[in-house]
Design an enzyme around this catalytic site. Structure first.
Site, PDB file in Angstrom:
ATOM      1  N   HIS A  10       2.063   4.565   5.441  1.00 52.33           N
ATOM      2  CA  HIS A  10       1.704   3.360   5.780  1.00 52.33           C
ATOM      3  C   HIS A  10       2.271   2.268   4.664  1.00 52.33           C
ATOM      4  O   HIS A  10       2.201   2.601   3.495  1.00 52.33           O
ATOM      5  CB  HIS A  10       0.095   2.883   5.675  1.00 52.33           C
ATOM      6  CG  HIS A  10      -0.186   1.731   6.019  1.00 52.33           C
ATOM      7  ND1 HIS A  10       0.096   1.339   7.449  1.00 52.33           N
ATOM      8  CD2 HIS A  10      -1.132   0.673   5.547  1.00 52.33           C
ATOM      9  CE1 HIS A  10      -0.391   0.034   7.388  1.00 52.33           C
ATOM     10  NE2 HIS A  10      -1.278  -0.276   6.383  1.00 52.33           N
TER      11      HIS A  10
ATOM     12  N   MET B  56      -5.226  -5.013   3.206  1.00 54.24           N
ATOM     13  CA  MET B  56      -6.497  -4.625   2.728  1.00 54.24           C
ATOM     14  C   MET B  56      -6.430  -4.322   1.265  1.00 54.24           C
ATOM     15  O   MET B  56      -5.735  -3.197   1.172  1.00 54.24           O
ATOM     16  CB  MET B  56      -7.075  -3.692   3.854  1.00 54.24           C
ATOM     17  CG  MET B  56      -8.239  -3.398   3.354  1.00 54.24           C
ATOM     18  SD  MET B  56      -9.317  -2.239   4.710  1.00 54.24           S
ATOM     19  CE  MET B  56      -8.398  -0.942   4.589  1.00 54.24           C
TER      20      MET B  56
ATOM     21  N   SER C 227       0.228  -4.848   7.066  1.00 53.13           N
ATOM     22  CA  SER C 227      -0.845  -4.451   7.352  1.00 53.13           C
ATOM     23  C   SER C 227      -1.786  -5.583   8.057  1.00 53.13           C
ATOM     24  O   SER C 227      -1.333  -6.141   9.052  1.00 53.13           O
ATOM     25  CB  SER C 227      -1.513  -3.482   6.210  1.00 53.13           C
ATOM     26  OG  SER C 227      -2.665  -2.838   6.938  1.00 53.13           O
ATOM     27  N   GLN C 228      -3.198  -5.704   7.895  1.00 50.31           N
ATOM     28  CA  GLN C 228      -4.111  -6.487   8.318  1.00 50.31           C
ATOM     29  C   GLN C 228      -3.535  -7.882   8.147  1.00 50.31           C
ATOM     30  O   GLN C 228      -3.891  -8.936   9.151  1.00 50.31           O
ATOM     31  CB  GLN C 228      -5.453  -6.597   7.798  1.00 50.31           C
ATOM     32  CG  GLN C 228      -5.559  -7.098   6.419  1.00 50.31           C
ATOM     33  CD  GLN C 228      -7.313  -6.823   6.033  1.00 50.31           C
ATOM     34  OE1 GLN C 228      -7.870  -6.023   6.559  1.00 50.31           O
ATOM     35  NE2 GLN C 228      -7.553  -7.474   4.998  1.00 50.31           N
TER      36      GLN C 228
ATOM     37  N   ASP D  37       2.101   7.260   9.535  1.00 55.11           N
ATOM     38  CA  ASP D  37       1.089   6.452   8.912  1.00 55.11           C
ATOM     39  C   ASP D  37      -0.134   7.528   8.899  1.00 55.11           C
ATOM     40  O   ASP D  37      -0.642   7.675   9.808  1.00 55.11           O
ATOM     41  CB  ASP D  37       1.148   5.349   9.569  1.00 55.11           C
ATOM     42  CG  ASP D  37       0.025   4.045   9.139  1.00 55.11           C
ATOM     43  OD1 ASP D  37      -0.925   4.374   8.564  1.00 55.11           O
ATOM     44  OD2 ASP D  37       0.551   3.021   9.146  1.00 55.11           O
TER      45      ASP D  37
END
Ligand SMILES: *[C@@H]1O[C@H](CO)[C@@H](O)[C@H](O)[C@H]1NC(C)=O
Ligand SMILES: *[C@@H]1O[C@H](CO)[C@@H](O)[C@H](O)[C@H]1NC(C)=O
Length: 303
Positions: free
Chosen positions: A286, A38, A112-113, A230
């Protein structure tokens, strides 16, 4: 015999013994497809651009495709917030099917996403075949919060939170906000299961689609990296396919304790028994890792 002919003969017999029937490219490397997270894009020289370059340096001759969703870097970034995830997945499936360099198969690495989106690609689009799926900080059970999304003062994060609070499972928000499509509200488990257009579908919450199961199980390895400090993903356990127990938002359950595993709705229990699930932890926030950590822990899945 000329050296080049000898070499060719060697590689031909090498092919017979080792390579034929596997999905390796003719020069022995497996292509890699990466999907950014993202707020990021395919080609940022500080993120995906750097990863692509690093992998190309480590694996000589490898073909690395960093996915661009849309026609430009700007559209790609914007689509990471606003384009229906199911449409993004179809877009990628088309692109992969048309790429002649991938037809023998590829490894996939999602950030991530991008990691849960690539899992959808594995489940929905078996051709060309994905070999290893590497999820780097992906949220396989979604999120119930975006604590530091991606920067504390970012207007877009405030806007996203407002949308999610106003009704993540309403049709309007589901269709137009990417993060709503993997929003997992454990206090409204029934709404999540019924109305989540993306995550509840790929996690087989409504029906068990045997095709999804079969396709996921044909992966060689499904590697999940969790970042121990994270501060962006809530709960962090989602990076290992864990989540809050339904009905409350304090107590967590691991993948192995969850219904999706116990009922084996997605083939994950079978994959676990077959040694196909790999759980890795990385110190740091993250997506923060060093090249040394990458080489030591992930490189072997790209070969
Ligand atoms: C290896 O094969 C891939 C896929 O065909 C190709 O993209 C790449 O350029 C090749 N690398 C070399 C060094 O020939
Ligand atoms: C199962 O998934 C496949 C692949 O995406 C799809 O074509 C099919 O319609 C799905 N079946 C059901 C019952 O949802």
């Amino acid at each position: 015999m000329a050296p080049s002919a000898a070499f060719r003969l060697l590689s031909v017999s090498g092919c017979l013994l080792l390579l034929c029937g596997t999905s390796w490219a003719s020069n022995g490397t497996v292509p890699l497809v990466i999907w950014h997270g993202m707020g990021d894009s395919c080609c940022n020289p500080l993120s995906m651009g750097a990863i692509k370059k690093m992998v190309e340096q480590e694996v000589s001759g490898i073909y690395v495709l960093s996915l661009m969703i849309g026609k430009s870097v700007f559209e790609d970034t914007e689509n990471g917030f606003l384009m229906d995830v199911n449409k993004q997945v179809s877009f990628v499936c088309d692109q992969l099917a048309k790429d002649p360099k991938l037809k023998e198969g590829y490894n996939a690495m999602g950030f991530s996403q991008g990691a849960q989106f690539l899992r959808a690609v594995a489940q929905r689009c078996p051709d060309p075949p994905m070999r290893n799926l590497i999820s780097v900080g992906g949220q396989h059970q979604g999120v119930y919060g975006l604590p530091r999304c991606p920067g504390e003062s970012s207007h877009i994060c405030d806007w996203i939170r407002k949308q999610l609070n106003s009704g993540a499972y309403t049709d309007a928000v589901q269709k137009h906000l990417v993060q709503a499509q993997y929003w997992h509200d454990p206090l409204n488990d029934d709404l999540y299961k019924k109305y989540s257009l993306f995550l509840a579908d790929i996690n087989q919450e409504r029906v068990v689609n045997e095709t999804y199961k079969k396709n996921l199980m044909s992966l060689n390895k499904f590697v999940m990296v969790k970042f121990l400090q994270d501060s962006i993903v809530d709960p962090v356990d989602s990076e290992w396919f864990g989540f809050y127990k339904a009905g409350q938002a304090e107590e967590l359950e691991t993948l192995q304790e969850s219904p999706i595993y116990k009922e084996d709705r997605l083939g994950l229990a079978a994959m676990d028994s077959a040694g196909k699930l790999v759980f890795l932890a990385s110190e740091g926030d993250h997506l923060q890792f060093t090249r040394e950590w990458f080489n030591e822990n992930l490189l072997s899945y790209l070969l």
